[in-house]
Design a protein around this motif. Sequence first.
Motif, PDB file in Angstrom:
ATOM      1  N   SER A 215      -9.551  11.863   5.334  1.00 17.09           N
ATOM      2  CA  SER A 215      -8.531  12.061   4.303  1.00 17.09           C
ATOM      3  C   SER A 215      -7.326  11.147   4.454  1.00 17.09           C
ATOM      4  O   SER A 215      -6.470  11.089   3.565  1.00 17.09           O
ATOM      5  N   ARG A 216      -7.245  10.417   5.564  1.00 11.58           N
ATOM      6  CA  ARG A 216      -6.020   9.678   5.840  1.00 11.58           C
ATOM      7  C   ARG A 216      -5.889   8.448   4.948  1.00 11.58           C
ATOM      8  O   ARG A 216      -6.873   7.875   4.484  1.00 11.58           O
ATOM      9  N   THR A 217      -4.656   8.073   4.712  1.00 15.43           N
ATOM     10  CA  THR A 217      -4.325   6.855   3.987  1.00 15.43           C
ATOM     11  C   THR A 217      -3.833   5.822   4.997  1.00 15.43           C
ATOM     12  O   THR A 217      -2.940   6.103   5.782  1.00 15.43           O
ATOM     13  N   THR A 218      -4.422   4.645   4.964  1.00 19.56           N
ATOM     14  CA  THR A 218      -4.007   3.581   5.865  1.00 19.56           C
ATOM     15  C   THR A 218      -2.798   2.871   5.278  1.00 19.56           C
ATOM     16  O   THR A 218      -2.834   2.388   4.152  1.00 19.56           O
ATOM     17  N   PHE A 219      -1.715   2.831   6.032  1.00 23.57           N
ATOM     18  CA  PHE A 219      -0.492   2.210   5.547  1.00 23.57           C
ATOM     19  C   PHE A 219      -0.428   0.717   5.854  1.00 23.57           C
ATOM     20  O   PHE A 219      -0.013  -0.081   5.024  1.00 23.57           O
ATOM     21  N   PHE A 220      -0.808   0.334   7.066  1.00 23.38           N
ATOM     22  CA  PHE A 220      -0.467  -0.998   7.556  1.00 23.38           C
ATOM     23  C   PHE A 220      -1.642  -1.962   7.676  1.00 23.38           C
ATOM     24  O   PHE A 220      -1.431  -3.168   7.752  1.00 23.38           O
ATOM     25  N   THR A 221      -2.851  -1.431   7.727  1.00 22.64           N
ATOM     26  CA  THR A 221      -4.022  -2.298   7.866  1.00 22.64           C
ATOM     27  C   THR A 221      -4.128  -3.238   6.666  1.00 22.64           C
ATOM     28  O   THR A 221      -4.032  -2.815   5.522  1.00 22.64           O
ATOM     29  N   GLY A 222      -4.325  -4.509   6.945  1.00 28.13           N
ATOM     30  CA  GLY A 222      -4.505  -5.481   5.872  1.00 28.13           C
ATOM     31  C   GLY A 222      -3.233  -6.209   5.467  1.00 28.13           C
ATOM     32  O   GLY A 222      -3.286  -7.172   4.696  1.00 28.13           O
ATOM     33  N   ILE A 223      -2.083  -5.775   5.953  1.00 27.49           N
ATOM     34  CA  ILE A 223      -0.826  -6.457   5.623  1.00 27.49           C
ATOM     35  C   ILE A 223      -0.741  -7.770   6.400  1.00 27.49           C
ATOM     36  O   ILE A 223      -0.823  -7.784   7.620  1.00 27.49           O
ATOM     37  N   ASP A 224      -0.576  -8.867   5.697  1.00 23.15           N
ATOM     38  CA  ASP A 224      -0.422 -10.176   6.319  1.00 23.15           C
ATOM     39  C   ASP A 224       0.237 -11.096   5.304  1.00 23.15           C
ATOM     40  O   ASP A 224      -0.429 -11.734   4.493  1.00 23.15           O
ATOM     41  N   THR A 225       1.565 -11.157   5.339  1.00 22.56           N
ATOM     42  CA  THR A 225       2.318 -11.939   4.355  1.00 22.56           C
ATOM     43  C   THR A 225       2.559 -13.368   4.785  1.00 22.56           C
ATOM     44  O   THR A 225       3.055 -14.170   4.003  1.00 22.56           O
ATOM     45  N   GLY A 226       2.260 -13.679   6.041  1.00 18.90           N
ATOM     46  CA  GLY A 226       2.508 -15.019   6.537  1.00 18.90           C
ATOM     47  C   GLY A 226       3.727 -15.130   7.415  1.00 18.90           C
ATOM     48  O   GLY A 226       3.975 -16.177   8.008  1.00 18.90           O
ATOM     49  N   SER A 227       4.512 -14.056   7.509  1.00 18.25           N
ATOM     50  CA  SER A 227       5.667 -14.055   8.410  1.00 18.25           C
ATOM     51  C   SER A 227       5.846 -12.650   8.960  1.00 18.25           C
ATOM     52  O   SER A 227       5.466 -11.662   8.314  1.00 18.25           O
ATOM     53  N   LEU A 228       6.440 -12.557  10.142  1.00 22.77           N
ATOM     54  CA  LEU A 228       6.651 -11.250  10.752  1.00 22.77           C
ATOM     55  C   LEU A 228       7.646 -10.427   9.940  1.00 22.77           C
ATOM     56  O   LEU A 228       7.435  -9.238   9.711  1.00 22.77           O
ATOM     57  N   ALA A 229       8.728 -11.061   9.504  1.00 20.61           N
ATOM     58  CA  ALA A 229       9.707 -10.340   8.696  1.00 20.61           C
ATOM     59  C   ALA A 229       9.059  -9.808   7.423  1.00 20.61           C
ATOM     60  O   ALA A 229       9.267  -8.654   7.034  1.00 20.61           O
ATOM     61  N   GLY A 230       8.234 -10.635   6.794  1.00 18.27           N
ATOM     62  CA  GLY A 230       7.549 -10.197   5.577  1.00 18.27           C
ATOM     63  C   GLY A 230       6.586  -9.064   5.839  1.00 18.27           C
ATOM     64  O   GLY A 230       6.477  -8.121   5.050  1.00 18.27           O
ATOM     65  N   ASP A 231       5.872  -9.141   6.973  1.00 21.56           N
ATOM     66  CA  ASP A 231       4.917  -8.084   7.319  1.00 21.56           C
ATOM     67  C   ASP A 231       5.621  -6.755   7.541  1.00 21.56           C
ATOM     68  O   ASP A 231       5.180  -5.708   7.045  1.00 21.56           O
ATOM     69  N   LEU A 232       6.707  -6.777   8.316  1.00 23.60           N
ATOM     70  CA  LEU A 232       7.410  -5.530   8.621  1.00 23.60           C
ATOM     71  C   LEU A 232       8.080  -4.958   7.384  1.00 23.60           C
ATOM     72  O   LEU A 232       8.125  -3.734   7.197  1.00 23.60           O
ATOM     73  N   ARG A 233       8.581  -5.811   6.525  1.00 24.17           N
ATOM     74  CA  ARG A 233       9.153  -5.332   5.269  1.00 24.17           C
ATOM     75  C   ARG A 233       8.077  -4.694   4.389  1.00 24.17           C
ATOM     76  O   ARG A 233       8.297  -3.653   3.771  1.00 24.17           O
ATOM     77  N   ALA A 234       6.909  -5.327   4.332  1.00 26.93           N
ATOM     78  CA  ALA A 234       5.804  -4.776   3.539  1.00 26.93           C
ATOM     79  C   ALA A 234       5.338  -3.445   4.123  1.00 26.93           C
ATOM     80  O   ALA A 234       5.017  -2.508   3.382  1.00 26.93           O
ATOM     81  N   ALA A 235       5.305  -3.350   5.448  1.00 17.96           N
ATOM     82  CA  ALA A 235       4.910  -2.100   6.097  1.00 17.96           C
ATOM     83  C   ALA A 235       5.901  -0.993   5.761  1.00 17.96           C
ATOM     84  O   ALA A 235       5.511   0.152   5.497  1.00 17.96           O
ATOM     85  N   ALA A 236       7.185  -1.325   5.766  1.00 12.79           N
ATOM     86  CA  ALA A 236       8.210  -0.332   5.442  1.00 12.79           C
ATOM     87  C   ALA A 236       8.082   0.131   3.995  1.00 12.79           C
ATOM     88  O   ALA A 236       8.193   1.325   3.699  1.00 12.79           O
ATOM     89  N   ARG A 237       7.837  -0.808   3.099  1.00  9.06           N
ATOM     90  CA  ARG A 237       7.678  -0.424   1.690  1.00  9.06           C
ATOM     91  C   ARG A 237       6.444   0.445   1.497  1.00  9.06           C
ATOM     92  O   ARG A 237       6.458   1.424   0.737  1.00  9.06           O
TER      93      ARG A 237
END
Length: 206
Positions: free
Chosen positions: A73-95
């Motif tokens: 039943s779980r929803t994966t939040f962070f798997t697959g996030i890869d924006t090309g920068s660490l700042a972008g990744d962490l911002r996308a994870a937060a959103r």
Amino acid sequence: MSTQAATAAARRSKITPERERELYEAVLDLLREGGYDAVTMEGVAARTKCGKATLYRQWGTKPRLVTAALNKSRTTFFTGIDTGSLAGDLRAAARAAAARGDRDTALVEAVTQAYLQHPDLREALRETVLQPEVAALDAMVRRGVERGEVAADNPAIGFVAPCFLGVLRVERLFEDRLADPAALPAFVEAVLLPALGTPGVQTFDG
């Protein structure tokens, strides 16, 4: 495939996907209603009119059944996030985490309590539910190091995943500070990125 694996696969095939979903939903309902202690093989069997022997044959133990239900039943939040920068990744994870509108508070609270009190369940959850999210966050930081965005010896590296997931776990305790969807992105900007020394820190504007 080993004989043991083949036997396990044959056993699993006796339960249809529809029946499996019904059993898992019964487990989740019991968790919401009374917590982990309220979930019993007998209770699940009675609620779904399923033989208790079938549950034991399929999952073996209560922790495995509960973990399977949660994992399904779980929803994966962070798997697959890869924006090309660490700042972008962490911002996308937060959103992504902030945007989860279907958060099941009763279930989260029941699982959190059980996680602390039951070592057997904790180990199973750590492997199947928590670890994928930790691995995804660790991978973001590792890519940042490889790109030269973060110094490899930065002591904050090992704390990114614990801090990020820790904030998610204490939301209910700090509703006055974390209820706003902008809180998680602001946490990334104010705490994680400065600690990592990541360039390009910006003020979150929605």
